[in-house]
Design an enzyme around this catalytic site. Structure first.
Site, PDB file in Angstrom:
ATOM      1  N   ASP A 188      43.306  -9.535 -33.638  1.00 51.60           N
ATOM      2  CA  ASP A 188      42.819 -10.560 -32.715  1.00 51.60           C
ATOM      3  C   ASP A 188      43.769 -10.618 -31.511  1.00 51.60           C
ATOM      4  O   ASP A 188      44.896 -10.143 -31.594  1.00 51.60           O
ATOM      5  CB  ASP A 188      42.777 -11.923 -33.425  1.00 51.60           C
ATOM      6  CG  ASP A 188      41.868 -12.923 -32.703  1.00 51.60           C
ATOM      7  OD1 ASP A 188      41.261 -12.553 -31.682  1.00 51.60           O
ATOM      8  OD2 ASP A 188      41.758 -14.072 -33.169  1.00 51.60           O
ATOM      9  N   GLU A 189      43.325 -11.190 -30.413  1.00 54.04           N
ATOM     10  CA  GLU A 189      44.149 -11.340 -29.208  1.00 54.04           C
ATOM     11  C   GLU A 189      44.773 -10.003 -28.809  1.00 54.04           C
ATOM     12  O   GLU A 189      45.961  -9.908 -28.464  1.00 54.04           O
ATOM     13  CB  GLU A 189      45.263 -12.382 -29.432  1.00 54.04           C
ATOM     14  CG  GLU A 189      44.773 -13.744 -29.878  1.00 54.04           C
ATOM     15  CD  GLU A 189      44.262 -14.615 -28.736  1.00 54.04           C
ATOM     16  OE1 GLU A 189      44.252 -14.157 -27.578  1.00 54.04           O
ATOM     17  OE2 GLU A 189      43.831 -15.753 -29.024  1.00 54.04           O
TER      18      GLU A 189
ATOM     19  N   LYS B 268      34.975 -14.174 -30.548  1.00 54.33           N
ATOM     20  CA  LYS B 268      35.735 -12.995 -30.980  1.00 54.33           C
ATOM     21  C   LYS B 268      36.424 -13.250 -32.316  1.00 54.33           C
ATOM     22  O   LYS B 268      36.325 -12.465 -33.249  1.00 54.33           O
ATOM     23  CB  LYS B 268      36.797 -12.619 -29.926  1.00 54.33           C
ATOM     24  CG  LYS B 268      36.216 -12.191 -28.596  1.00 54.33           C
ATOM     25  CD  LYS B 268      37.301 -11.765 -27.630  1.00 54.33           C
ATOM     26  CE  LYS B 268      38.232 -12.896 -27.215  1.00 54.33           C
ATOM     27  NZ  LYS B 268      37.573 -13.989 -26.487  1.00 54.33           N
ATOM     28  N   THR B 269      37.134 -14.373 -32.365  1.00 52.91           N
ATOM     29  CA  THR B 269      37.847 -14.691 -33.597  1.00 52.91           C
ATOM     30  C   THR B 269      36.842 -14.893 -34.730  1.00 52.91           C
ATOM     31  O   THR B 269      37.060 -14.497 -35.867  1.00 52.91           O
ATOM     32  CB  THR B 269      38.715 -15.949 -33.388  1.00 52.91           C
ATOM     33  OG1 THR B 269      39.569 -15.708 -32.267  1.00 52.91           O
ATOM     34  CG2 THR B 269      39.563 -16.238 -34.611  1.00 52.91           C
TER      35      THR B 269
ATOM     36  N   GLN C  35      42.603 -12.893 -20.454  1.00 52.28           N
ATOM     37  CA  GLN C  35      43.511 -13.838 -21.105  1.00 52.28           C
ATOM     38  C   GLN C  35      44.856 -13.203 -21.441  1.00 52.28           C
ATOM     39  O   GLN C  35      45.588 -13.703 -22.300  1.00 52.28           O
ATOM     40  CB  GLN C  35      42.883 -14.393 -22.378  1.00 52.28           C
ATOM     41  CG  GLN C  35      41.676 -15.272 -22.122  1.00 52.28           C
ATOM     42  CD  GLN C  35      41.166 -15.910 -23.397  1.00 52.28           C
ATOM     43  OE1 GLN C  35      41.843 -16.710 -24.013  1.00 52.28           O
ATOM     44  NE2 GLN C  35      39.969 -15.539 -23.809  1.00 52.28           N
TER      45      GLN C  35
ATOM     46  N   ARG D 133      39.948 -23.746 -22.776  1.00 53.08           N
ATOM     47  CA  ARG D 133      40.208 -24.414 -24.066  1.00 53.08           C
ATOM     48  C   ARG D 133      39.299 -25.631 -24.213  1.00 53.08           C
ATOM     49  O   ARG D 133      39.120 -26.150 -25.297  1.00 53.08           O
ATOM     50  CB  ARG D 133      41.672 -24.899 -24.188  1.00 53.08           C
ATOM     51  CG  ARG D 133      42.776 -23.863 -24.106  1.00 53.08           C
ATOM     52  CD  ARG D 133      42.606 -22.743 -25.055  1.00 53.08           C
ATOM     53  NE  ARG D 133      41.983 -21.616 -24.388  1.00 53.08           N
ATOM     54  CZ  ARG D 133      41.364 -20.621 -25.021  1.00 53.08           C
ATOM     55  NH1 ARG D 133      41.264 -20.641 -26.322  1.00 53.08           N
ATOM     56  NH2 ARG D 133      40.813 -19.626 -24.356  1.00 53.08           N
TER      57      ARG D 133
HETATM   58  P1  ATP Z   1      39.192 -17.226 -27.325  1.00 50.58           P
HETATM   59  O1  ATP Z   1      38.977 -16.168 -26.307  1.00 50.58           O
HETATM   60  O2  ATP Z   1      39.547 -18.522 -26.706  1.00 50.58           O
HETATM   61  O3  ATP Z   1      40.107 -16.793 -28.417  1.00 50.58           O
HETATM   62  P2  ATP Z   1      36.969 -16.565 -29.044  1.00 50.58           P
HETATM   63  O4  ATP Z   1      36.190 -15.543 -28.326  1.00 50.58           O
HETATM   64  O5  ATP Z   1      37.862 -16.099 -30.123  1.00 50.58           O
HETATM   65  O6  ATP Z   1      37.763 -17.482 -28.004  1.00 50.58           O
HETATM   66  P3  ATP Z   1      35.922 -18.322 -31.029  1.00 50.58           P
HETATM   67  O7  ATP Z   1      37.097 -19.209 -31.109  1.00 50.58           O
HETATM   68  O8  ATP Z   1      35.686 -17.347 -32.104  1.00 50.58           O
HETATM   69  O9  ATP Z   1      35.926 -17.588 -29.612  1.00 50.58           O
HETATM   70  O10 ATP Z   1      34.616 -19.179 -30.849  1.00 50.58           O
HETATM   71  C1  ATP Z   1      34.553 -20.266 -29.943  1.00 50.58           C
HETATM   72  C2  ATP Z   1      33.743 -21.396 -30.529  1.00 50.58           C
HETATM   73  O11 ATP Z   1      32.379 -21.042 -30.576  1.00 50.58           O
HETATM   74  C3  ATP Z   1      34.139 -21.727 -31.937  1.00 50.58           C
HETATM   75  O12 ATP Z   1      34.064 -23.102 -32.144  1.00 50.58           O
HETATM   76  C4  ATP Z   1      33.108 -20.989 -32.758  1.00 50.58           C
HETATM   77  O13 ATP Z   1      32.919 -21.577 -34.023  1.00 50.58           O
HETATM   78  C5  ATP Z   1      31.870 -21.113 -31.892  1.00 50.58           C
HETATM   79  N1  ATP Z   1      30.908 -20.004 -32.099  1.00 50.58           N
HETATM   80  C6  ATP Z   1      31.123 -18.698 -31.880  1.00 50.58           C
HETATM   81  N2  ATP Z   1      30.012 -17.955 -32.162  1.00 50.58           N
HETATM   82  C7  ATP Z   1      29.061 -18.824 -32.566  1.00 50.58           C
HETATM   83  C8  ATP Z   1      27.703 -18.697 -33.004  1.00 50.58           C
HETATM   84  N3  ATP Z   1      27.095 -17.529 -33.072  1.00 50.58           N
HETATM   85  N4  ATP Z   1      27.051 -19.814 -33.350  1.00 50.58           N
HETATM   86  C9  ATP Z   1      27.662 -21.026 -33.289  1.00 50.58           C
HETATM   87  N5  ATP Z   1      28.930 -21.217 -32.871  1.00 50.58           N
HETATM   88  C10 ATP Z   1      29.637 -20.141 -32.523  1.00 50.58           C
HETATM   89 MG    MG Z   2      39.963 -16.233 -30.350  1.00 54.80          MG
END
Ligand code: ATP
Ligand code: MG
Length: 699
Positions: free
Chosen positions: A212-213, A33-34, A243, A594
């Site tokens: 975000d969040e 997402k981030t 979350q 995490r």
């Molecule tokens: P959270 O819910 O904990 O905030 P999130 O959904 O924001 O998580 P991110 O932090 O954006 O998730 O991504 C999680 C991990 O996966 C990061 O290390 C990110 O770089 C990696 N990642 C996400 N998408 C891809 C992709 N398409 N290819 C490779 N790595 C990815």
């Molecule tokens: Mg995130």
């Protein structure tokens, strides 16, 4: 640009490219997402030629804001002044620009948690209320809840009959001080956006808004986002209802539900692939969260390897548990895992002490994220109070704080006198002048005169001197260094270092944003007031300790979750209703997700709580993880600290340099050695961190 999109899966790509209507991305932990937000910003700047400063991105912490900015810049390969901030700092910005539209002085001060309690204490005293029942901490959060719209002050009459009065008098006081507390920042921000010309201006200015969040925004924040984007629908919010861990601060899952209702033709995109965790960890997380009923329901999958089993350790007591953690960390470090890739989480701050004690004994370097924050330390707050007084004419809170710090013989009586003058509406300096006239004792008269002269002198210098030098001058001219020396003979040096560290922070801010003088200090004081637990995390080669709440959005290859006992996690305060338990479960879900590679859970059979030993039961959450994913582990060898011998340090013992010489700075006393870097204190230049090779070791 194709290169940029290549790093994304089809759903992520769709989310980055979609601009036709309001966009909501609902997705589980670690699904990117981030990452989508970051790439979307980069895409807007690079391909769609948006002006970066006209893109507004909202993150949950300042640290996350900083990281997002850096990532966008890395993707673009150039610096880009994207407006990334938290809701709070966004509101500070707009209130400093347009505050008068809602009757706010542009130079308003921000009342932090500590100041808020001070003001409340006074209010409670002035209303002659029982401070046992009206305990400042409790009242403080009650007021927060009222401001966040969780309930009204009147509705609390049966528990706290006088809450309305406290509430009104407290607000009156803040008003008189031109002060806003954290909740006011949002409320006033929202009010400001209800003024149509401001709203038009800002919603015109920001071409796109990303949040975000999103699951942890509260109603007021939601209204702010809505005001900015409702007409154009130029918004993208990302979140995960599983979350949502801040309902106690007014976060509201309803905001996710209202999004689709309020924003016409909103599009919802789901991301279902997790990139962060091993299959084992993800399966555990999925299965734990499936016990919640209040959710939209989604299942994550991952292509990552199976990974190691989740480890579970049962400690005899909390010390035994901590020793196990320390021992395992030592083994990992030996295997080459980097300390900063290891995190230890706990439900409440108080659990960290035992773990810290053992880590320290074992010579494992760690940093605590949160706890007593840098900016909450006495010496830092004192110096900041002087600074605030110089910047904000009406900052009575700061004036009262420093009136007798350092000691000037201006005790309680004088303070009452001064308070009376301030209550008459005099500004801080005026009041001091008046006070000088009123005082009878020569010594006191002189003390006030000196203080006044000092403040005036400093006000002049404020614009002239570089910030580091200015702060040194401030500390010296008001006699603060001497004060520390006299009052804290044991640790005055480290306290003085903290004060100097403030100077460094200022210098950094200056270099980054090119600000100076009043502008710099105003910006600095806002940043300081709004710093959160996570913001205290540094890029260091150290194991990280923090509460689960502070771990939001972060990821670590190795994670320990300690204190998994009924009454602790889930917390005893939150086991009455199923919605409380569900919030605790979401918190546990956050903790588990995490971890990238290795997750270790632990609990103690017996724990000292509130002074007495109690037997405890393992947390219900442990049993919600399928047993085939868990392996019970035992401690391997006894640790040094158990044998009562000298603790072993990680690196081979080497004589630590004490005195060094630097070509420009001269002789310095060594404070810290980290790898090839040495931090030393130089008489005329303050503290510096320098590569070893540039120093001559004298002793
Ligand atoms: P959270 O819910 O904990 O905030 P999130 O959904 O924001 O998580 P991110 O932090 O954006 O998730 O991504 C999680 C991990 O996966 C990061 O290390 C990110 O770089 C990696 N990642 C996400 N998408 C891809 C992709 N398409 N290819 C490779 N790595 C990815
Ligand atoms: Mg995130």
């Amino acid at each position: 640009m194709e290169k940029l999109l290549k790093d994304l899966n089809p759903q992520q790509k769709e989310a980055v490219l979609y601009f036709d209507s309001p966009l909501l991305i609902l997705a589980g932990a670690g699904s990117g997402k981030t990452r989508v937000i970051t790439y979307k910003i980069a895409y807007m700047v690079k391909v769609l030629n948006f002006r970066p400063e006209r893109i507004l991105a909202i993150t949950f912490t300042n640290k996350a804001a900083k990281e997002m900015k850096e990532r966008v810049e890395a993707l673009l390969g150039s610096s880009a002044p994207v407006f990334v901030s938290t809701f709070h700092s966004f509101c500070v910005r707009i209130l400093r620009s347009y505050g008068e539209e809602v009757g706010i002085d542009r130079n308003f001060i921000i009342v932090d948690t500590d100041d808020k309690k001070r003001v409340l204490k006074e209010v409670i005293k002035d209303l002659n209320l029982d401070s046992e029942l009206y305990f400042p901490n409790t009242v403080s959060s009650l007021i927060s809840n009222v401001k966040n719209g969780l309930y009204s002050a009147e509705s609390m009459i049966s528990h706290y009959p006088k809450l309305s009065e406290i509430y009104n008098l407290y607000n009156e006081r803040l008003n008189k001080l031109s002060a806003l507390d954290f909740d006011d920042l949002l409320l006033k921000g929202k009010e400001l956006l209800a003024v149509s010309k401001v709203k038009e201006r800002l919603s015109d200015y920001f071409q796109y808004v990303l949040i975000d969040e999103y699951q942890d925004t509260n109603k007021v924040q939601y209204e702010i986002a809505k005001a900015l984007t409702y007409e154009k629908g130029n918004i993208c919010a990302v979140g995960d209802e599983d979350q949502c861990i801040y309902t106690w601060r007014g976060a509201n899952i309803d905001n996710i539900l209202s999004f689709e209702k309020d924003f016409k033709s909103a599009k919802v995109i789901k991301l279902e692939k997790n990139y962060r965790c091993t299959k084992t960890i993800l399966e555990a997380a999925n299965s734990v969260i499936s016990n919640n009923r209040l959710r939209k329901g989604k299942e994550l999958y991952t292509d990552n390897p199976e990974g190691e089993m989740i480890r579970l350790y049962r400690g005899e007591n909390e010390v035994d548990e901590a020793i196990f953690i320390a021992q395992t960390i030592k083994l990992l470090l030996k295997k080459g895992v980097s300390p900063k890739d290891i995190a230890v989480f706990y439900r409440t701050n108080s659990l960290s002490r035992v773990i810290e004690d053992v880590l320290r004994k074992e010579g494992i370097a760690y940093q605590i994220v949160g706890g007593l924050k840098f900016y909450e330390r006495k010496e830092v707050k004192d110096v900041l109070a002087y600074l605030r007084l110089l910047i904000f004419d009406r900052d009575e809170i700061s004036l009262m704080r420093i009136l007798n710090v350092p000691k000037r013989g201006l005790g309680a009586k004088t303070q009452e006198l001064l308070k009376g003058l301030l209550d008459r509406g005099l500004g801080t300096l005026e009041a001091l002048r008046e006070l000088q006239e009123l005082l009878k004792q020569e010594k006191q008269k002189k003390a006030v005169k000196e203080l006044l002269e000092n403040l005036e002198f400093l006000r002049e210098k404020l614009e002239e001197l570089p910030s580091y030098d200015f702060l040194s001058l401030l500390v010296k001219s008001v006699g603060y260094e001497e004060f520390l020396r006299n009052e804290f003979p044991e640790d005055w040096e480290s306290r003085l270092e903290n004060v100097r560290e403030l100077g460094n922070t200022l210098q950094e801010l200056l270099e980054k944003d090119g600000l100076k003088g009043r502008e710099l200090y105003t910006e600095f004081l806002s940043t300081v007031a709004l710093s959160s637990d996570q913001d205290s995390m540094k890029e260091e080669e150290k194991v990280v300790l923090m509460t689960v709440h502070a771990s939001k959005g972060l990821e670590f290859p190795v994670v320990f979750v300690a204190g998994l006992e009924e009454g602790i996690f889930p917390h005893a305060r939150s086991t009455d209703t199923s919605s409380e338990v569900e919030e605790e479960r979401r918190l546990f879900y956050v903790a588990v997700t995490r971890a990238k590679r290795l997750l270790t859970l632990s609990y103690a059979r017996e724990r000292r709580l509130f002074g007495s030993r109690r037997l405890s039961r393992p947390s219900r959450f442990i049993s919600e993880i399928p047993s085939h994913l868990i392996k019970e582990v035992k401690k391997r060898t006894r640790l040094q600290s158990e044998k009562g011998t000298q603790p072993q340090t990680l690196e081979p013992k080497e004589k630590r340099p004490r005195l060094v010489y630097h070509q420009k700075f001269g002789k310095g006393v060594v404070k810290r050695v980290e790898g090839d870097k040495i931090t030393a204190f130089f008489a005329n230049y303050g503290q510096k961190t320098i590569l070893r090779k540039f120093l001559k070791i004298l002793s």
